[in-house]
Write a protein that holds these residues in place. Structure first.
Motif, PDB file in Angstrom:
ATOM      1  N   UNK A   1     -29.499  11.765  37.388  1.00 43.60           N
ATOM      2  CA  UNK A   1     -28.325  12.540  36.999  1.00 43.60           C
ATOM      3  C   UNK A   1     -27.637  13.122  38.227  1.00 43.60           C
ATOM      4  N   UNK A   2     -28.433  13.587  39.198  1.00 48.83           N
ATOM      5  CA  UNK A   2     -27.875  14.151  40.429  1.00 48.83           C
ATOM      6  C   UNK A   2     -28.654  13.612  41.631  1.00 48.83           C
ATOM      7  N   UNK A   3     -28.098  13.805  42.810  1.00 46.78           N
ATOM      8  CA  UNK A   3     -28.801  13.409  44.029  1.00 46.78           C
ATOM      9  C   UNK A   3     -30.105  14.183  44.200  1.00 46.78           C
ATOM     10  N   UNK A   4     -30.118  15.451  43.791  1.00 44.56           N
ATOM     11  CA  UNK A   4     -31.337  16.233  43.904  1.00 44.56           C
ATOM     12  C   UNK A   4     -32.406  15.695  42.958  1.00 44.56           C
ATOM     13  N   UNK A   5     -32.010  15.303  41.745  1.00 47.98           N
ATOM     14  CA  UNK A   5     -32.963  14.660  40.837  1.00 47.98           C
ATOM     15  C   UNK A   5     -33.523  13.386  41.452  1.00 47.98           C
ATOM     16  N   UNK A   6     -32.656  12.606  42.082  1.00 44.53           N
ATOM     17  CA  UNK A   6     -33.104  11.363  42.706  1.00 44.53           C
ATOM     18  C   UNK A   6     -34.108  11.642  43.821  1.00 44.53           C
ATOM     19  N   UNK A   7     -33.858  12.695  44.611  1.00 42.42           N
ATOM     20  CA  UNK A   7     -34.768  13.026  45.697  1.00 42.42           C
ATOM     21  C   UNK A   7     -36.141  13.421  45.186  1.00 42.42           C
ATOM     22  N   UNK A   8     -36.196  13.912  43.951  1.00 44.39           N
ATOM     23  CA  UNK A   8     -37.472  14.290  43.348  1.00 44.39           C
ATOM     24  C   UNK A   8     -37.991  13.226  42.373  1.00 44.39           C
ATOM     25  N   UNK A   9     -37.404  12.036  42.433  1.00 46.65           N
ATOM     26  CA  UNK A   9     -37.818  10.913  41.578  1.00 46.65           C
ATOM     27  C   UNK A   9     -37.755  11.291  40.092  1.00 46.65           C
ATOM     28  N   UNK A  10     -36.710  11.970  39.727  1.00 48.12           N
ATOM     29  CA  UNK A  10     -36.470  12.317  38.324  1.00 48.12           C
ATOM     30  C   UNK A  10     -35.363  11.409  37.818  1.00 48.12           C
ATOM     31  N   UNK A  11     -35.754  10.321  37.196  1.00 46.53           N
ATOM     32  CA  UNK A  11     -34.817   9.258  36.853  1.00 46.53           C
ATOM     33  C   UNK A  11     -34.647   9.118  35.350  1.00 46.53           C
ATOM     34  N   UNK A  12     -33.575   8.404  34.990  1.00 48.91           N
ATOM     35  CA  UNK A  12     -33.248   8.169  33.586  1.00 48.91           C
ATOM     36  C   UNK A  12     -32.795   6.731  33.394  1.00 48.91           C
ATOM     37  N   UNK A  13     -32.769   6.309  32.132  1.00 47.18           N
ATOM     38  CA  UNK A  13     -32.213   5.011  31.765  1.00 47.18           C
ATOM     39  C   UNK A  13     -30.842   5.237  31.141  1.00 47.18           C
ATOM     40  N   UNK A  14     -29.882   4.426  31.574  1.00 46.35           N
ATOM     41  CA  UNK A  14     -28.518   4.492  31.065  1.00 46.35           C
ATOM     42  C   UNK A  14     -28.146   3.137  30.477  1.00 46.35           C
ATOM     43  N   UNK A  15     -27.284   3.154  29.478  1.00 48.23           N
ATOM     44  CA  UNK A  15     -26.725   1.927  28.925  1.00 48.23           C
ATOM     45  C   UNK A  15     -25.295   1.744  29.391  1.00 48.23           C
ATOM     46  N   UNK A  16     -24.977   0.529  29.875  1.00 50.19           N
ATOM     47  CA  UNK A  16     -23.631   0.232  30.356  1.00 50.19           C
ATOM     48  C   UNK A  16     -23.097  -0.979  29.599  1.00 50.19           C
ATOM     49  N   UNK A  17     -22.040  -0.821  28.780  1.00 53.13           N
ATOM     50  CA  UNK A  17     -21.470  -1.969  28.070  1.00 53.13           C
ATOM     51  C   UNK A  17     -20.565  -2.786  28.991  1.00 53.13           C
ATOM     52  N   UNK A  18     -20.167  -3.953  28.526  1.00 53.31           N
ATOM     53  CA  UNK A  18     -19.240  -4.778  29.307  1.00 53.31           C
ATOM     54  C   UNK A  18     -17.923  -4.053  29.546  1.00 53.31           C
ATOM     55  N   UNK A  19     -17.517  -3.259  28.580  1.00 55.50           N
ATOM     56  CA  UNK A  19     -16.308  -2.456  28.717  1.00 55.50           C
ATOM     57  C   UNK A  19     -16.646  -1.025  28.338  1.00 55.50           C
ATOM     58  N   UNK A  20     -16.292  -0.088  29.203  1.00 54.71           N
ATOM     59  CA  UNK A  20     -16.541   1.303  28.877  1.00 54.71           C
ATOM     60  C   UNK A  20     -17.489   1.972  29.844  1.00 54.71           C
ATOM     61  N   UNK A  21     -17.745   3.252  29.579  1.00 58.48           N
ATOM     62  CA  UNK A  21     -18.545   4.086  30.474  1.00 58.48           C
ATOM     63  C   UNK A  21     -20.019   4.037  30.094  1.00 58.48           C
ATOM     64  N   UNK A  22     -20.903   4.352  31.033  1.00 59.27           N
ATOM     65  CA  UNK A  22     -22.341   4.366  30.724  1.00 59.27           C
ATOM     66  C   UNK A  22     -22.735   5.563  29.867  1.00 59.27           C
ATOM     67  N   UNK A  23     -23.857   5.426  29.173  1.00 60.59           N
ATOM     68  CA  UNK A  23     -24.399   6.480  28.322  1.00 60.59           C
ATOM     69  C   UNK A  23     -25.848   6.729  28.711  1.00 60.59           C
ATOM     70  N   UNK A  24     -26.220   7.986  28.885  1.00 57.80           N
ATOM     71  CA  UNK A  24     -27.608   8.307  29.199  1.00 57.80           C
ATOM     72  C   UNK A  24     -28.458   8.141  27.956  1.00 57.80           C
ATOM     73  N   UNK A  25     -29.548   7.385  28.064  1.00 53.61           N
ATOM     74  CA  UNK A  25     -30.381   7.047  26.910  1.00 53.61           C
ATOM     75  C   UNK A  25     -31.705   7.792  26.882  1.00 53.61           C
ATOM     76  N   UNK A  26     -32.100   8.406  27.988  1.00 56.04           N
ATOM     77  CA  UNK A  26     -33.401   9.068  28.044  1.00 56.04           C
ATOM     78  C   UNK A  26     -33.276  10.482  28.590  1.00 56.04           C
ATOM     79  N   UNK A  27     -34.327  11.248  28.373  1.00 61.07           N
ATOM     80  CA  UNK A  27     -34.540  12.538  29.033  1.00 61.07           C
ATOM     81  C   UNK A  27     -35.946  12.467  29.638  1.00 61.07           C
ATOM     82  N   UNK A  28     -36.115  11.569  30.583  1.00 66.02           N
ATOM     83  CA  UNK A  28     -37.421  11.225  31.119  1.00 66.02           C
ATOM     84  C   UNK A  28     -37.863  12.192  32.230  1.00 66.02           C
ATOM     85  N   UNK A  29     -36.955  12.525  33.127  1.00 69.66           N
ATOM     86  CA  UNK A  29     -37.204  13.491  34.203  1.00 69.66           C
ATOM     87  C   UNK A  29     -38.407  13.124  35.069  1.00 69.66           C
TER      88      UNK A  29
END
Length: 656
Positions: A208-236
């Motif tokens: 979600x943020x660079x700070x989350x990335x630095x702490x390996x707090x990642x998520x899965x997002x869905x990206x359609x062929x057309x349109x914006x991505x959607x966050x699918x998890x709250x994995x942290x």
């Protein structure tokens, strides 16, 4: 007999890719050749890796599929099996996407970008080729002498040096329309992605943020062929791979759940629209993926799990000193999956694999005395081991006692009855593994007259979660006990090993342990510390993983005053006045994982103390020098190793 230069005669297979019908495999074969074979420099050799795509049919040996003087990599079959996409250095540009009919013809270049393409994938319907790339971004600040203004938590990364101001974007090439477009511009780097089964878009892993990335707090997002991505998890927490389920709704992830740090095994979890999280590899007390270290893995080693049907996932896993393939099966309405072995040999390592539904598998298999080979559906399609320029030795197993049960290690002995110098070598990680992978360096040391002793002390991966957790918060304690107990067992069991001529060596965490051991015992006559750590406090502020590593590994933070005393207590530098062991320090200037300042501090201290010390600092290399660094620099590192051991351990028996 292997020498440092025998490394240059090896050919390294990588990136095996199974065709959609399961009857062909494409892979990369990397050889070491003079940079310009037409105009070699007689005064200054320039050996470099050069790679091409090879293809094998079922029941036949592999043959070259591409040719040329550059580097070809990343073969990817089209879904109908008629075309092969791959990446080629072309026209002065690195890593450009090409497309070549499998039936033959000329390769067609699809991209003309300033930056290379990475992680190439076909959409399941064959319409698109997707990839990650920084496109035509240019950063000329260093060239112009401009300052860098840094405002993000992560700004350097091992193997990349300065991180770009903008993360790599996700691109797609429309094969039918011959059109390339920038598909998604992420705010934070995409670390993995995969197409949905119906080709309607992709799932990708980011933060979600660079700070989350630095702490390996990642998520899965869905990206359609057309349109914006959607966050699918709250994995942290960390996610290393995402694998869409055949039903198009659920997906598997490889990672660790929230609240679990670096010591926790990675496992496979299934997530879906109902927010349920199911651990698919239930009861399997081993991590997903290959963690057995070797030095003959040049190139990509794919190991993303594969759905064989809607209930069965094929994945690799490290078990003790081996790595094999396993099946995770999920019964309807069950809360946890079950695991069975699919292709697991306790004395071997599957370093990479790809598969297709129906059970076809392409893989790389090796043993400690057998060079990596490519297999297609269980049948070797290469004969690289037969082409080795030396006869490989088979290690002997050694067990040692610990409060958690017997530990596992090996000794690789030279010819003859001895006595020969004994070398204790320590792996990195610490949560990696020694075992049944082919290691040219070990074969070299044994052939040159040294007994090579290597093991998996507590903290190593592959022996259950409790074995890994045993060193959480206490590096340099039970791990040192295990290493010395193992080494003493080697000396007791093998009379050919000379207890009066011994050395200790290791890289990364193994370098930390080398520093720690020589600061706590004078028993070794020589030491080689490679890409090491000596000061845990300064490491926290200089390493590319420093923002989160000690919190995960030790439960400590450099930002808490109460913790800094504990971090200093676990720093070899605090005890450096005790070191008497002649030490070779090896480090790379662009190592951002264990920064070169660690080596500089250790060197400065040893020099002031009058300890015989030699510091070999490689330019242009990072943390991977010993495994995939530039060939001439790898050779020089091996030469330095042999010269140092020879200087301080004395002559070895004639190994010729």
């Amino acid at each position: 007999m292997p020498t440092p230069h025998s490394l240059l005669a090896l050919a390294f297979p990588s990136d095996p890719r199974l065709s959609p019908d399961g009857r062909r495999v494409a892979f990369v074969l990397s050889r070491i050749e003079e940079e310009d074979v037409r105009a070699p420099d007689e005064q200054f050799a320039r050996p470099r890796y050069k790679s091409h795509i090879w293809v094998a049919e079922h029941g036949q040996m592999a043959r070259p599929f591409t040719a040329g003087e550059g580097r070809d990599s990343a073969p990817r079959w089209s879904p109908d099996g008629t075309q092969l996409a791959f990446v080629r250095d072309s026209g002065g540009f690195r890593g450009q996407l090409h497309l070549l009919p499998v039936s033959g013809g000329e390769a067609r270049r699809l991209t003309h970008l300033q930056h290379p393409v990475q992680d190439v994938q076909w959409s399941p319907d064959g319409r698109y080729l997707s990839f990650l790339s920084s496109g035509d971004d240019q950063d000329r600040r260093d060239e112009r002498g401009e300052p860098r203004v840094i405002t993000t938590p992560r700004y350097r990364f091992n193997g990349q040096d300065w991180l770009p101001e903008r993360p790599a974007r996700l691109w797609r090439y429309d094969v039918l329309e011959d059109h390339l477009d920038e598909w998604h511009v992420p705010a934070v780097a995409v670390t993995a992605y995969a197409w949905r089964p119906d080709s309607s878009g992709v799932l990708f892993v980011s933060a979600v943020t660079d700070l989350n990335a630095a702490h390996w707090e990642q998520e899965v997002f869905g990206l359609p062929l057309q349109g914006a991505p959607t966050q699918l998890t709250r994995w942290n927490s960390a996610i290393t791979a995402v694998v869409p389920h055949p039903d198009g709704e659920r997906f598997a992830v490889v990672g660790r759940p929230e609240g679990q740090g670096n010591t926790e095994h990675t496992h496979v979890y299934v997530l879906g629209a109902d927010d349920r999280v199911i651990r698919l590899d239930g009861g399997h007390d081993h991590p997903v993926g290959n963690a057995v270290g070797g030095d003959c893995h040049v190139g990509a080693m794919p190991d993303r799990p594969v759905w064989l049907d809607d209930r069965t996932l094929l994945f690799s896993s490290t078990v003790r000193g081996s790595c094999g393939l396993f099946l995770a099966s999920l019964a309807p309405n069950s809360a946890e999956g079950t695991v069975t072995a699919h292709d697991h040999r306790p004395d071997g390592v599957i370093a990479a694999f790809t598969a297709v539904p129906g059970g076809g598998v392409a893989l790389l298999r090796e043993q400690a005395h057998v060079f990596p080979e490519v297999e297609l559906n269980g049948v070797p399609v290469t004969d690289l081991n037969a082409r080795l320029p030396f006869a490989a030795r088979r290690p002997l197993p050694v067990t040692f006692s610990t409060p958690l049960g017997d530990g596992e290690g090996w000794v690789l002995l030279p010819d003859g009855d001895g006595p020969v110098p004994a070398v204790l070598t320590i792996h990195g990680g610490p949560h990696t593994d020694y075992g049944h992978a082919f290691t040219h360096e070990f074969q070299l040391l044994a052939a040159q007259g040294y007994g090579v002793c290597y093991s998996n002390p507590r903290g190593s991966i592959g022996y259950g979660q409790a074995w890994v957790d045993a060193i959480h918060g206490r590096w340099g304690s039970v791990d040192m006990d295990d290493l010395l107990a193992f080494f003493d067992t080697c000396l007791a069991q093998h009379a050919a090993l000379d207890p009066a001529r011994t050395a200790v060596m290791g890289g990364s965490y193994g370098g930390f342990m080398t520093n720690w051991i020589t600061a706590h015992t004078p028993r070794f006559q020589a030491a080689i510390t490679d890409r090491s750590i000596c000061n845990l406090i300064s490491f926290a502020g200089t390493s590319d993983i420093g923002l989160r590593f000690w919190e995960d590994e030790l439960g400590l933070s450099v930002t808490r005053r109460a913790d800094t005393a504990a971090l200093w207590d676990m720093s070899p530098l605090q005890y450096v006045e005790n070191v008497r062991t002649p030490t070779l320090i090896v480090h790379s200037a662009l190592d951002h994982r264990c920064p070169v300042e660690q080596a500089e501090q250790w060197y400065a201290a040893l020099i002031q103390l009058g300890v015989p010390t030699r510091f070999v600092r490689f330019p242009g290399e990072d943390h991977e020098l010993s495994r995939s660094g530039r060939p001439d620099r790898r050779v020089r590192r091996l030469q330095e190793t042999l010269e140092w051991l020879g200087r301080w351990l004395g002559p070895v028996p004639d190994a010729s």
